[in-house]
Scaffold this active site. Sequence first.
Site, PDB file in Angstrom:
ATOM      1  N   ILE A  68       0.838  -1.205   0.000  1.00 61.78           N
ATOM      2  CA  ILE A  68       0.000   0.000   0.000  1.00 61.78           C
ATOM      3  C   ILE A  68       0.871   1.252   0.000  1.00 61.78           C
ATOM      4  CG2 ILE A  68      -1.705   1.282   1.360  1.00 61.78           C
ATOM      5  CD1 ILE A  68      -2.303  -1.405   2.773  1.00 61.78           C
ATOM      6  N   CYS A  69       0.414   2.277  -0.716  1.00 63.44           N
ATOM      7  CA  CYS A  69       0.984   3.621  -0.594  1.00 63.44           C
ATOM      8  C   CYS A  69      -0.136   4.627  -0.872  1.00 63.44           C
ATOM      9  CB  CYS A  69       2.191   3.819  -1.514  1.00 63.44           C
ATOM     10  SG  CYS A  69       1.790   3.932  -3.263  1.00 63.44           S
ATOM     11  N   GLN A  70       0.213   5.854  -1.100  1.00 63.60           N
ATOM     12  CA  GLN A  70      -0.809   6.892  -1.303  1.00 63.60           C
ATOM     13  C   GLN A  70      -1.584   6.704  -2.599  1.00 63.60           C
ATOM     14  OE1 GLN A  70      -1.535   9.012   1.034  1.00 63.60           O
ATOM     15  NE2 GLN A  70      -2.897  10.415  -0.007  1.00 63.60           N
ATOM     16  N   GLY A  72      -0.441   4.231  -5.263  1.00 64.78           N
ATOM     17  CA  GLY A  72      -0.206   2.945  -5.919  1.00 64.78           C
ATOM     18  C   GLY A  72       1.064   2.892  -6.742  1.00 64.78           C
ATOM     19  N   LEU A  97      -4.185   4.396  -1.223  1.00 63.91           N
ATOM     20  CA  LEU A  97      -5.122   4.753  -0.155  1.00 63.91           C
ATOM     21  C   LEU A  97      -6.121   5.814  -0.594  1.00 63.91           C
ATOM     22  CD1 LEU A  97      -2.764   4.613   2.930  1.00 63.91           C
ATOM     23  CD2 LEU A  97      -4.672   3.097   2.410  1.00 63.91           C
TER      24      LEU A  97
END
Length: 105
Positions: A68-70, A72, A97
Amino acid sequence: MENQSNNDISAEELKEKLSKGKSPHLIDVREELEYHTFNIGGQNIPLGTLSAAFDELDYQKDAEIVVICQRGIRSETARRLLVSAGYKNVKNLTGGLLAYRRVSL
């Protein structure tokens, strides 16, 4: 060449898994400040330190892992690193996210 659809999980799919208690291992590769601002759980291992943290990961090589990151983008890089380290079932949260928050409203 990898099949991209097998390497991704949508925000909707992840939300459904988590709501059913079928939680994959979550690795959030954002920086610590970003993680503490908003997260959905999981282990916070910033992308820059991920390779050094491989020895600390207590996951089976075939365990389901969602990165996961902000948005993708960093998580796709992390997914590729994990696959190159021998993890076989790693998925990138497409849209990150930001997408997850949209489906969770």
